[in-house]
Design a protein around this motif. Structure first.
Motif, mmCIF file in Angstrom:
data_model
loop_
_atom_site.group_PDB
_atom_site.id
_atom_site.type_symbol
_atom_site.label_atom_id
_atom_site.label_comp_id
_atom_site.label_asym_id
_atom_site.label_seq_id
_atom_site.Cartn_x
_atom_site.Cartn_y
_atom_site.Cartn_z
ATOM 1 N N LYS A 5 -8.377 -15.054 8.925
ATOM 2 C CA LYS A 5 -8.937 -15.965 7.894
ATOM 3 C C LYS A 5 -7.745 -16.312 6.845
ATOM 4 O O LYS A 5 -7.872 -17.412 6.314
ATOM 5 C CB LYS A 5 -10.226 -15.114 7.308
ATOM 6 N N TRP A 6 -7.070 -15.267 6.478
ATOM 7 C CA TRP A 6 -6.073 -15.795 5.469
ATOM 8 C C TRP A 6 -4.909 -16.477 5.891
ATOM 9 O O TRP A 6 -4.475 -17.420 5.216
ATOM 10 C CB TRP A 6 -5.322 -14.364 4.728
ATOM 11 N N GLU A 9 -6.638 -19.994 5.576
ATOM 12 C CA GLU A 9 -6.562 -20.428 4.191
ATOM 13 C C GLU A 9 -5.339 -20.991 3.857
ATOM 14 O O GLU A 9 -4.995 -22.091 3.145
ATOM 15 C CB GLU A 9 -7.039 -19.334 3.286
ATOM 16 N N LYS A 13 -4.166 -24.870 2.933
ATOM 17 C CA LYS A 13 -3.442 -25.079 1.803
ATOM 18 C C LYS A 13 -2.202 -25.649 1.714
ATOM 19 O O LYS A 13 -1.742 -26.890 1.331
ATOM 20 C CB LYS A 13 -3.116 -23.978 0.602
#
Length: 114
Positions: A5-6, A9, A13
């Motif tokens: 998940k990180w 993200e 970005k």
């Protein structure tokens, strides 16, 4: 296999801001480049500095880091590219975008409309 998940993200970005990422693969190899949108969630699409496009399977990624330069303003003041930090001279500085080198203008897609 889904990307953590990180990582997803950070990747999202980095794509939005056209920032370099550094990916470490399971076998220890590193890939540095600017990620681009991919329709296939099992692959990460990266444009390397030589404009080569590589597709990295998510399952092979051991680590993903976004490369952020905190010195862009300082770098530009000293004649360095605001994106990659390359020391520029009259052969590498882009005529239309003087704060970037020719390679980063291509890499970031600035020259697509010129």
């Amino acid at each position: 296999m889904k990307i953590k998940k990180w990582y997803r993200e950070d990747l999202t970005k980095a794509i939005q801001n056209k920032r370099h990422i550094l990916i470490q693969l399971e076998e220890g190899e590193y890939i540095l480049g600017v990620p681009e949108k991919s329709k296939d969630d099992s692959l990460v699409k990266i444009r390397k500095s030589n404009n080569e496009l590589v597709w990295v399977p998510v399952k092979d990624i051991n680590n993903l880091s976004v490369v952020i330069s905190f010195d862009n303003e300082v770098a530009r003041a000293y004649g360095n590219c605001g994106h990659c930090g390359l020391t520029m001279d009259n052969t590498t500085q882009n005529d239309n975008y003087p704060e970037y080198c020719d390679d980063c203008v291509k890499l970031l897609g600035f020259d697509e409309n010129t």
